[in-house]
Design a protein around this motif. Structure first.
Motif, PDB file in Angstrom:
ATOM      1  N   LEU A  49       0.830  -1.205   0.000  1.00 10.45           N
ATOM      2  CA  LEU A  49       0.000   0.000   0.000  1.00 10.45           C
ATOM      3  C   LEU A  49       0.866   1.256   0.000  1.00 10.45           C
ATOM      4  CD1 LEU A  49      -2.762   1.373   0.169  1.00 10.45           C
ATOM      5  CD2 LEU A  49      -2.621   1.128   2.669  1.00 10.45           C
ATOM      6  N   LEU A  50       1.915   1.250   0.819  1.00  8.11           N
ATOM      7  CA  LEU A  50       2.814   2.404   0.853  1.00  8.11           C
ATOM      8  C   LEU A  50       3.483   2.631  -0.498  1.00  8.11           C
ATOM      9  CD1 LEU A  50       4.504   1.863   4.345  1.00  8.11           C
ATOM     10  CD2 LEU A  50       2.883   3.667   3.726  1.00  8.11           C
ATOM     11  N   GLU A  51       3.853   1.573  -1.180  1.00  6.38           N
ATOM     12  CA  GLU A  51       4.465   1.718  -2.500  1.00  6.38           C
ATOM     13  C   GLU A  51       3.486   2.289  -3.503  1.00  6.38           C
ATOM     14  OE1 GLU A  51       5.838  -2.165  -3.359  1.00  6.38           O
ATOM     15  OE2 GLU A  51       7.622  -2.041  -2.085  1.00  6.38           O
ATOM     16  N   LEU A  52       2.228   1.849  -3.440  1.00  4.75           N
ATOM     17  CA  LEU A  52       1.220   2.368  -4.362  1.00  4.75           C
ATOM     18  C   LEU A  52       0.924   3.840  -4.101  1.00  4.75           C
ATOM     19  CD1 LEU A  52      -1.289  -0.635  -4.427  1.00  4.75           C
ATOM     20  CD2 LEU A  52       0.338   0.031  -6.205  1.00  4.75           C
ATOM     21  N   LEU A  53       1.117   4.270  -2.855  1.00  2.58           N
ATOM     22  CA  LEU A  53       0.898   5.678  -2.500  1.00  2.58           C
ATOM     23  C   LEU A  53       2.129   6.537  -2.741  1.00  2.58           C
ATOM     24  CD1 LEU A  53      -1.108   5.226   0.836  1.00  2.58           C
ATOM     25  CD2 LEU A  53      -2.011   5.829  -1.427  1.00  2.58           C
ATOM     26  N   GLY A  54       3.153   5.936  -3.338  1.00  4.78           N
ATOM     27  CA  GLY A  54       4.362   6.690  -3.626  1.00  4.78           C
ATOM     28  C   GLY A  54       5.286   6.864  -2.444  1.00  4.78           C
ATOM     29  N   ARG A  55       5.140   6.040  -1.426  1.00  2.23           N
ATOM     30  CA  ARG A  55       5.994   6.121  -0.231  1.00  2.23           C
ATOM     31  C   ARG A  55       6.923   4.904  -0.177  1.00  2.23           C
ATOM     32  NH1 ARG A  55       3.990   9.678   3.472  1.00  2.23           N
ATOM     33  NH2 ARG A  55       6.146   9.582   4.237  1.00  2.23           N
ATOM     34  N   GLY A  56       7.595   4.655  -1.281  1.00  3.07           N
ATOM     35  CA  GLY A  56       8.448   3.482  -1.361  1.00  3.07           C
ATOM     36  C   GLY A  56       9.595   3.499  -0.371  1.00  3.07           C
TER      37      GLY A  56
END
Length: 509
Positions: free
Chosen positions: A57-64
């Motif tokens: 979810l964090l990766e999809l929100l741009g918080r990789g």
């Protein structure tokens, strides 16, 4: 702007992104799962898998970057530094090497100047592989912090793209900008503008044939066979309870039924023993060699797992003694065949093996240790001095989930992990007995005989011969010579500490 590629011979220096460029995949999650499993255990492995939906979810929100920090914390917090470094040295290189992009390696390895690898993972996880197998001179990545007790805090520092770019520029401050840059991610775009030439995936395969040879991973450790992606990690966790139960059932049946019946009943329990070639007839203890001394057949086997002599005996359907340097007490107890523990004193070991040959057949693995990859280690020449009835046997195995060998872990668990696999398969290939003119009886030196047997076994299996030894393996994987009963120098440690180590060594090995 992406510039047109120039011949590799004109490139002097290169900086390349690891994930998604040198490696085909950009996902770092499986490597953190390997650290969690091998350095800490099953509970941390399960905990990291439980966190995966949040990481995704964090990766999809741009918080990789935040996702990577969380994965690093769950995988390493509280783990001793030595364990993290050992996994990075002995386990991760195999999985990283399997994912190397051939075209990217051709471009990277073709540069003869300074080679720099940039990674999003903690540098400690990547550096052994990058230096030993990619030939990198420098590795740029975030740093894993440790407490005063030399345990990981789980906190990583310096992973921002600006910090990465600054470190790359500092490495080339004296020699101008890098000649070539490889990468495609947002992090790579922080250093690519400083490169004279840029290449982005997908790479063309034009220079693959001219690429320098990639140094293969010959020695590696760890129990997991498959890359622990989220799906495979879930499969492993679901299978484990059933696998443990199945292993004990298989072992229990194996030590209670007649040994000759095991190949016939193995398919009932999901396994298989496949035989190729013709097994030699039983010589018996009453038969004599040409010089009048009684002798059984000396089976010279490739060493793939601890199960090699046992499987050989099941295929032959008769007693075969196995000589070994170091197996656990539990393995000796569970073994359905007699075992002879050697001392590494050449004269003493030769006497023990001759005595055992006078009573019947003997199986020996002259590599001295197991090797998982398609390579054969150097053969000890001792076996060639003991008998002229030498039968080479090519042993190999196939498993799906767990490796049945270890250098760093508990060797007593090796047969259990073998039988925990859904379908463990063993292949046994009997070669013809060495003709008299190929043995020491015809004046051949023991070294020549050993090298000849190594070559014909390698050709049978499609493996490559090496001059590497047991010491080479254990120095790479465990930082020792692989001799567990070796006494340290008197001043190396206090007496009480030495005593504790000896007691633990007796219990565990």
């Amino acid at each position: 702007m992406v510039m047109m590629p120039t011949p590799a011979s004109r490139r002097r220096s290169v900086v390349a992104e690891l994930e998604g460029a040198l490696l085909r995949g950009a996902d770092t999650f499986p490597y953190f799962m390997l650290v969690a499993f091998e350095a800490s255990g099953l509970l941390r492995f399960a905990a990291l898998l439980a966190v995966w939906p949040l990481l995704r979810l964090l990766e999809l929100l741009g918080r990789g970057r935040l996702a990577l920090r969380l994965a690093a914390f769950v995988a390493t917090a509280g783990v001793p530094r030595a364990e993290v470094e050992a996994v990075a040295r002995a386990v991760l290189p195999k999985f990283l090497a399997d994912d190397v992009d051939a075209a990217a390696w051709a471009a990277f390895g073709g540069c003869e100047g300074r080679r720099v690898v940039v990674t999003r993972m903690p540098r400690v996880m990547v550096e052994p592989f990058a230096r030993e197998h990619l030939g990198a001179h420098e590795v740029v990545g975030c740093e894993l912090e440790y407490s005063r007790l030399r345990r990981s805090t789980g906190i990583v520092r310096g992973g921002g793209k600006e910090a990465m770019a600054d470190r790359v520029r500092a490495l080339f401050a004296d020699g101008g900008w890098p000649d070539l840059g490889l990468g495609r991610s947002e992090m790579a775009h922080s250093f690519l503008p400083y490169c004279k030439e840029q290449l982005q995936p997908p790479f063309t395969a034009g220079d693959v044939m001219n690429a320098p040879p990639f140094r293969p991973v010959i020695f590696h450790d760890g129990r997991l066979v498959c890359r622990p992606t989220p799906f495979m990690s879930l499969v492993i966790l679901v299978w484990l309870p059933l696998g443990v139960l199945l292993a004990f059932v298989r072992i229990g049946v194996g030590i209670t039924v007649p040994i000759w019946s095991i190949p016939r009943i193995a398919p009932i329990f999901g396994g298989a023993v496949i035989m190729h070639g013709r097994a030699p007839p039983h010589v018996g203890a009453g038969n004599n060699t040409p010089d009048g001394s009684p002798s059984g057949v000396l089976f010279v086997c490739t060493h793939r797992t601890l199960m090699d002599p046992v499987v050989l005996a099941t295929v032959l359907g008769r007693r075969v003694a196995a000589v070994t340097y170091s197996i656990s007490r539990l393995s000796e107890i569970l073994s359905p065949i007699p075992t002879v523990r050697l001392t590494r004193d050449r004269d003493v070991d030769a006497a023990h093996m001759r005595a055992e040959l006078s009573r019947g057949d003997v199986a020996v693995c002259p590599e001295g240790t197991t090797c998982r990859e398609p390579f054969l280690l150097r053969f000890s020449a001792l076996f060639a001095e003991l008998s002229d009835r030498i039968v080479p046997v090519a042993m190999n195995y196939r498993v799906g989930l767990f490796h049945p060998t270890t250098a760093r872990g508990w060797k007593a668990m090796d047969p259990i992990f073998f039988f925990m696999n859904p379908r463990p398969v063993y292949e046994v290939t009997f070669l013809n007995q060495l003709p008299a003119e190929a043995t020491c009886a015809a004046g051949k030196s023991p070294v020549d005989v050993a090298n000849h047997v190594q070559r014909i076994l390698a050709a049978t299996l499609g493996f490559e011969c090496t001059s590497l030894t047991r010491k080479d393996k254990y120095r790479v994987l465990a930082g020792n010579d692989g001799i567990f009963n070796a006494k340290p120098p008197p001043a190396a440690e206090p007496a009480w500490q030495r005593r504790v180590r000896e007691v633990l060594g007796f219990l565990l090995h």
